[in-house]
Design an enzyme around this catalytic site. Structure first.
Site, PDB file in Angstrom:
ATOM      1  N   LYS A 181       0.833  -1.184   0.000  1.00 12.71           N
ATOM      2  CA  LYS A 181       0.000   0.000   0.000  1.00 12.71           C
ATOM      3  C   LYS A 181       0.881   1.253   0.000  1.00 12.71           C
ATOM      4  O   LYS A 181       2.065   1.147   0.355  1.00 12.71           O
ATOM      5  CB  LYS A 181      -0.927  -0.011   1.191  1.00 12.71           C
ATOM      6  CG  LYS A 181      -0.167  -0.002   2.489  1.00 12.71           C
ATOM      7  CD  LYS A 181      -1.110   0.058   3.620  1.00 12.71           C
ATOM      8  CE  LYS A 181      -0.381   0.611   4.747  1.00 12.71           C
ATOM      9  NZ  LYS A 181      -0.446   1.621   5.481  1.00 12.71           N
ATOM     10  N   HIS A 273      -6.428  -1.565   6.667  1.00  9.69           N
ATOM     11  CA  HIS A 273      -6.500  -2.470   7.814  1.00  9.69           C
ATOM     12  C   HIS A 273      -7.880  -2.468   8.482  1.00  9.69           C
ATOM     13  O   HIS A 273      -8.462  -3.514   8.739  1.00  9.69           O
ATOM     14  CB  HIS A 273      -5.454  -2.098   8.871  1.00  9.69           C
ATOM     15  CG  HIS A 273      -4.059  -1.959   8.330  1.00  9.69           C
ATOM     16  ND1 HIS A 273      -3.569  -2.740   7.327  1.00  9.69           N
ATOM     17  CD2 HIS A 273      -3.042  -1.121   8.676  1.00  9.69           C
ATOM     18  CE1 HIS A 273      -2.307  -2.389   7.070  1.00  9.69           C
ATOM     19  NE2 HIS A 273      -1.978  -1.405   7.879  1.00  9.69           N
TER      20      HIS A 273
END
Ligand code: BG6
Length: 519
Positions: A181, A273
């Protein structure tokens, strides 16, 4: 264009899903012959997480003798100098103990290619290095390319992998790409990035790392929910009042300005997340734990997730000012090295989501994350409704809270159940108590690091723990309106380092009569 071989089968042809296969209880699954090429090998992530994880996998006997690690960077290093860098990172950060003989075996397969991302000759060199490894070490044309680099480097690297023919194979080997990411900074850029990657590698050869999915405690959400009879009947709006998902960190952002300034807490943590945690908590039972079935349920839940409106009241953002971390005085973000003194980057973000399904209608999901908070803790708390009737004198239940099931993701991994109990020697005073399961006490084996599990899965071609294109795009779709609203607002509210975030985050909860947990 011929595509990379997209097979999910390891080279022995026996594809097994470790989540289901009884023969694979201890993940005694060894990767087949393969080479891992790391772009961005000089970065912090490679040193702290990726290199140690590779060594730990080797030390656990999960990498084949023919395994090769190739670093690519603009450094004046040869193979030996690069191996020294890897060794230093491994010695400092490995989990399973440094063993000289193990290291020597791994070091035999370490190579370095010097070059920048736009250097055609360097990519030809890389190709030749891989061909030599295939022939001499037997990596068999199985190559994974790990892009631990900022997304603006993707087009250059991917186009050179294509030009040189490294992204595809006509032979029996596989080619895979591993992406770190951020997957874009909003929906539009994420779509563009996905299109770009998808034009080179087929979806089943793309492994997007969300290291939270590699954590044992996160995988345990599936066991807790679907292996037990106890919880699932209560796992819905009839019994649950709200869900709180917290990822708090006590560290500041010193040294991370180049990545973090302009990104902020919501993009850094909520988009990936926390929304993955929400998906695992809120999804329906998958038909099986096959990647396809698991992903289908996560997609359904993310597609049903919306921001609670109005956004101004149901979200909060803040930036840490000076304060204390334990007994140490610490500076505020604006005084951290590398940050613009007028930075409006948020270091705390909280949002309220609703999942529009029969199971969850009316249950708010509160997500929050922040730096320089009271302590480091990640947890998911399902807070239950109060009992419809309490047949006690009101004075006996003043200290009775709401029941809660808390999945402690880290650092004190486990699960806690909170419920009321009679205080001994009182007439019938009822107070909250906890029942705890702790990994450290229940199991003797320590949990592998997420990168161990995820890198092994890349080599095995096992995609269950990697978010797919659609999940990533749906997550941005959820976050974009919040980010846009915040952009109009100017500077975020300041909170004192070492506290639990800005006032607005407290208000976001108190206005509904609820409160954040103080883990
Ligand atoms: C990363 C974020 O994804 O996760 C960091 O970019 C954060 O900002 C880190 O510190 C936290 O990971 P963990 O595993 O320590 O909770």
């Amino acid at each position: 264009m011929a595509h990379a071989e997209g097979s999910r089968k390891p080279s022995d042809g026996t594809w097994r899903n470790p989540l289901r296969d009884p023969h694979d209880r201890r993940l005694a699954h060894i990767a087949g012959p393969s080479a891992l090429v790391i772009f961005g090998v000089t970065g912090d992530l490679s040193r702290r997480k990726v290199m140690p994880a590779i060594y730990d996998l080797a030390n656990r006997g999960l990498l084949p003798p023919s395994f090769a690690l190739v670093g690519f960077a603009r450094r004046d290093w040869d193979d030996a100098a690069f191996a020294d860098v890897v060794r230093e990172a491994v010695e400092a950060n490995c989990r399973t103990g440094f063993r000289e003989e193990q290291w020597n075996r791994l070091a035999e397969g370490i190579r370095f290619v010097e070059g920048s991302f736009d250097d055609d000759a360097a990519f030809e060199n890389l190709k030749a290095t891989l061909e030599t490894l295939d022939a001499e070490r037997g990596t068999d044309g199985n190559h994974a390319f790990y892009l631990a680099i900022p997304p603006n480097g993707f087009p250059t690297v991917l186009s050179r992998l294509t030009q040189t023919g490294m992204a595809v194979t006509d032979g029996p080997g596989w080619r895979r790409v591993v992406i770190e990411k951020p997957f874009g900074h909003d929906l539009e850029s994420a779509e563009e990035l996905n299109r770009l990657v998808g034009s080179v590698f087929p979806e089943d050869s793309v492994f997007r790392i969300d290291h939270y999915l590699g954590k044992e405690t996160v995988q345990n959400i599936l066991a807790l929910r679907f292996a037990n009879q106890l919880f699932e009947p209560l796992w819905n709006s009839h019994y649950i009042d709200h869900v709180q998902i917290t990822m708090a960190e006590d560290i500041g952002l010193g040294g991370r300005a180049s990545y973090y300034d302009g990104i902020g807490a919501a993009r850094d943590v909520i988009q990936n997340h926390l929304l993955q945690l929400l998906a695992l908590v809120a999804m329906e039972e998958p038909v099986s734990f096959s990647p396809r079935h698991l992903q289908a349920e996560k997609i359904k839940v993310l597609a049903s997730t919306r921001n609670m409106l109005p956004l101004a009241e149901n979200s909060a953002r803040g930036q840490y000012g000076p304060g204390w971390q334990g007994s140490e005085p610490v500076v505020g973000l604006l005084d951290e090295d590398g940050f613009s003194p007028t930075s409006t980057t948020e270091t705390f973000a909280a949002i309220t989501l609703e999942v529009d399904t029969r199971r969850w209608a009316g249950v708010p999901f509160y997500l929050r994350t922040g730096k320089r908070l009271g302590r480091r803790v990640t947890e998911i708390a399902l807070v239950f409704k109060r009992a419809p009737h309490l047949p006690f004198d009101a004075s006996m239940t003043t200290e009775l809270g709401q029941n809660a099931l808390v999945i402690r993701v880290q650092p004190d991994e486990g699960v806690t159940l909170r419920f009321g109990s009679k205080v001994p020697s009182t007439a019938m005073e009822v107070r909250d108590v906890s029942m705890d399961f702790s990994y450290g006490e229940a199991f003797t084996v320590s949990s592998p690091e997420p990168y161990e599990r995820l890198l092994l899965d890349v080599m095995l071609g096992e995609p269950s723990l990697f978010p797919g294109t659609e999940e990533v795009e749906l997550s941005w779709q959820i976050l974009d309106p919040v980010l846009q609203a915040w952009e109009q607002e100017g500077a975020p509210e300041t909170y004192e380092a070492g506290t639990w975030g800005p006032e607005s985050a407290e208000k976001m909860m108190t206005r509904t009569g609820r409160a954040w947990r103080r883990p």
